[in-house]
Write a protein that holds these residues in place. Structure first.
Motif, PDB file in Angstrom:
ATOM      1  N   LYS A   1      24.207  83.230  31.428  1.00 52.79           N
ATOM      2  CA  LYS A   1      24.410  82.703  29.972  1.00 52.79           C
ATOM      3  C   LYS A   1      23.871  81.426  29.724  1.00 52.79           C
ATOM      4  O   LYS A   1      24.011  80.570  28.790  1.00 52.79           O
ATOM      5  N   ALA A   2      23.237  80.843  30.975  1.00 55.78           N
ATOM      6  CA  ALA A   2      22.522  79.340  30.915  1.00 55.78           C
ATOM      7  C   ALA A   2      21.659  79.085  29.597  1.00 55.78           C
ATOM      8  O   ALA A   2      21.820  78.009  29.128  1.00 55.78           O
ATOM      9  N   ASP A   3      20.975  79.876  29.226  1.00 56.43           N
ATOM     10  CA  ASP A   3      20.148  79.907  28.012  1.00 56.43           C
ATOM     11  C   ASP A   3      20.712  80.166  26.646  1.00 56.43           C
ATOM     12  O   ASP A   3      20.121  80.036  25.471  1.00 56.43           O
TER      13      ASP A   3
ATOM     14  N   GLN B   1      34.235  81.113  27.069  1.00 54.65           N
ATOM     15  CA  GLN B   1      32.837  80.895  27.838  1.00 54.65           C
ATOM     16  C   GLN B   1      32.689  79.469  27.344  1.00 54.65           C
ATOM     17  O   GLN B   1      32.029  78.706  28.413  1.00 54.65           O
ATOM     18  N   LYS B   2      32.628  79.085  26.145  1.00 52.24           N
ATOM     19  CA  LYS B   2      32.409  77.556  25.850  1.00 52.24           C
ATOM     20  C   LYS B   2      33.124  76.581  26.890  1.00 52.24           C
ATOM     21  O   LYS B   2      32.656  75.558  27.316  1.00 52.24           O
ATOM     22  N   GLN B   3      34.704  77.127  27.074  1.00 49.34           N
ATOM     23  CA  GLN B   3      35.319  76.239  27.917  1.00 49.34           C
ATOM     24  C   GLN B   3      34.939  76.133  29.190  1.00 49.34           C
ATOM     25  O   GLN B   3      35.038  75.047  29.901  1.00 49.34           O
ATOM     26  N   ARG B   4      34.391  77.065  29.784  1.00 53.33           N
ATOM     27  CA  ARG B   4      34.064  77.224  30.971  1.00 53.33           C
ATOM     28  C   ARG B   4      32.642  76.382  31.172  1.00 53.33           C
ATOM     29  O   ARG B   4      32.381  75.643  32.170  1.00 53.33           O
ATOM     30  N   VAL B   5      31.836  76.487  30.050  1.00 49.67           N
ATOM     31  CA  VAL B   5      30.675  75.601  30.115  1.00 49.67           C
ATOM     32  C   VAL B   5      31.158  74.164  30.058  1.00 49.67           C
ATOM     33  O   VAL B   5      30.724  73.090  30.946  1.00 49.67           O
TER      34      VAL B   5
ATOM     35  N   PHE C   1      27.356  70.211  22.589  1.00 50.06           N
ATOM     36  CA  PHE C   1      26.161  70.034  21.847  1.00 50.06           C
ATOM     37  C   PHE C   1      25.739  71.215  21.218  1.00 50.06           C
ATOM     38  O   PHE C   1      25.183  72.018  22.029  1.00 50.06           O
ATOM     39  N   ALA C   2      26.028  71.696  19.787  1.00 53.05           N
ATOM     40  CA  ALA C   2      25.685  72.689  19.297  1.00 53.05           C
ATOM     41  C   ALA C   2      24.369  73.227  19.542  1.00 53.05           C
ATOM     42  O   ALA C   2      23.928  74.585  19.572  1.00 53.05           O
ATOM     43  N   HIS C   3      23.340  72.144  19.554  1.00 50.09           N
ATOM     44  CA  HIS C   3      21.808  72.430  19.287  1.00 50.09           C
ATOM     45  C   HIS C   3      21.417  72.657  20.812  1.00 50.09           C
ATOM     46  O   HIS C   3      20.023  72.709  20.977  1.00 50.09           O
ATOM     47  N   ARG C   4      22.172  72.883  21.778  1.00 48.98           N
ATOM     48  CA  ARG C   4      21.611  72.676  23.094  1.00 48.98           C
ATOM     49  C   ARG C   4      22.518  73.879  23.793  1.00 48.98           C
ATOM     50  O   ARG C   4      23.428  74.275  23.629  1.00 48.98           O
ATOM     51  N   THR C   5      21.240  74.133  24.868  1.00 48.24           N
ATOM     52  CA  THR C   5      21.939  75.409  25.562  1.00 48.24           C
ATOM     53  C   THR C   5      22.962  75.244  26.245  1.00 48.24           C
ATOM     54  O   THR C   5      23.412  74.084  26.778  1.00 48.24           O
ATOM     55  N   ALA C   6      23.559  76.333  27.168  1.00 52.12           N
ATOM     56  CA  ALA C   6      24.571  76.005  28.032  1.00 52.12           C
ATOM     57  C   ALA C   6      24.206  74.910  29.204  1.00 52.12           C
ATOM     58  O   ALA C   6      24.896  73.806  29.629  1.00 52.12           O
TER      59      ALA C   6
ATOM     60  N   GLN D   1      26.552  81.475  20.641  1.00 50.16           N
ATOM     61  CA  GLN D   1      26.566  82.819  21.152  1.00 50.16           C
ATOM     62  C   GLN D   1      27.407  82.978  22.063  1.00 50.16           C
ATOM     63  O   GLN D   1      27.727  83.898  22.717  1.00 50.16           O
ATOM     64  N   LEU D   2      28.518  82.175  22.410  1.00 52.16           N
ATOM     65  CA  LEU D   2      29.465  82.252  23.258  1.00 52.16           C
ATOM     66  C   LEU D   2      30.854  82.300  22.843  1.00 52.16           C
ATOM     67  O   LEU D   2      30.983  81.828  21.726  1.00 52.16           O
TER      68      LEU D   2
END
Length: 254
Positions: free
Chosen positions: A142-144, A154-158, A102-107, A149-150
């Motif tokens: 990178k939780a916030d 990093q996106k795939q690890r989230v 979700f682009a509008h939510r943090t990791a 910004q990733l």
């Protein structure tokens, strides 16, 4: 041998007049690491999407964790009730090639979404678990951060942390490295390796043949909507039995 975690029998999937899956039989035991390989368009991604019921199969049978998810019945419903399908889907989340965050939510918010809204876990418990999982994939700091910004890796690890947050019985990976720059691939493969080492049951669609050879318990070779060969990686890669698999291996090793 124990009862399989997942059993697929004579599974078919058509999109209009196009038959994509042409009678798939596949069994997965708990703790196994299964790789699906083969040329693009062979049906690998369609199969995992059917297993997760993101696509509804046309016919055949899927039994997951002892529950029949779909089955041909004369005069009856083909698939189980939606509530059961949703519950099963939460036990076998998918990691997509394009992340689907979700682009509008943090990791952190991406990771806690399923546990809170699907599994109805307490928010405080979900956050504690999510921070632990983000730490395990190297992203606690990178939780916030928002997805924009990733990096791709990093996106795939989230996305992997999001799947793990469901405490799944099985994780489905649909070409998890194909959208990544080459230098980011190794980190994702190492994360998947750590899941396998921890005993997680995995089904991985991939074009990373070296990785499949090293990590798989069983490799299934797909072509034209069918599984043409199945076996341990050393047999599949070193002693192919069909000309189609031999041709595929020669092509990817050029």
């Amino acid at each position: 041998m124990s009862t399989p975690l997942l059993q697929i029998r004579n599974l078919h999937k058509s999109f209009g007049s196009l038959e994509v899956l042409k009678g798939i039989d596949l069994t997965v035991q708990a703790g196994q690491v299964i790789f699906l390989i083969g040329p693009s368009g062979g049906g690998k991604s369609t199969l995992v999407r059917c297993v997760n019921f993101l696509e509804r199969p046309t016919s055949g049978e899927i039994i997951f964790n002892g529950q029949t998810m779909c089955q041909d019945r004369t005069g009856g419903h083909f698939t189980a009730p939606d509530k059961l399908l949703r519950s099963a889907r939460s036990d076998m989340p998918m990691v997509f090639q394009h992340f689907n965050l979700f682009a509008h939510r943090t990791a952190l918010e991406n990771v806690i979404e399923g546990p809170i809204w699907v599994q109805r876990r307490a928010r405080s418990e979900a956050i504690e678990d999510a921070l632990r999982l983000l730490g395990e994939v190297g992203l606690k700091d990178k939780a916030d951060y928002y997805p924009a910004q990733l990096s791709g890796g990093q996106k795939q690890r989230v996305a992997i942390a999001r799947a793990l947050a469901m405490h799944p019985k099985l994780i489905l990976f649909d070409e998890p490295t194909s959208a990544l720059d080459p230098e980011l691939v190794a980190g994702i493969l190492e994360t998947i390796r750590s899941l396998a080492d921890a005993g997680m049951t995995l089904i991985v669609v991939t074009h990373e043949m070296g990785f499949a050879r090293k990590l798989a318990d069983v490799v299934h070779f797909f072509s034209d909507g069918r599984i043409l060969e199945s076996g341990p990686p050393e047999r599949i890669f070193d002693y192919p039995e069909t000309e189609r698999l031999s041709e595929f291996i020669r092509t990817i090793l050029r």
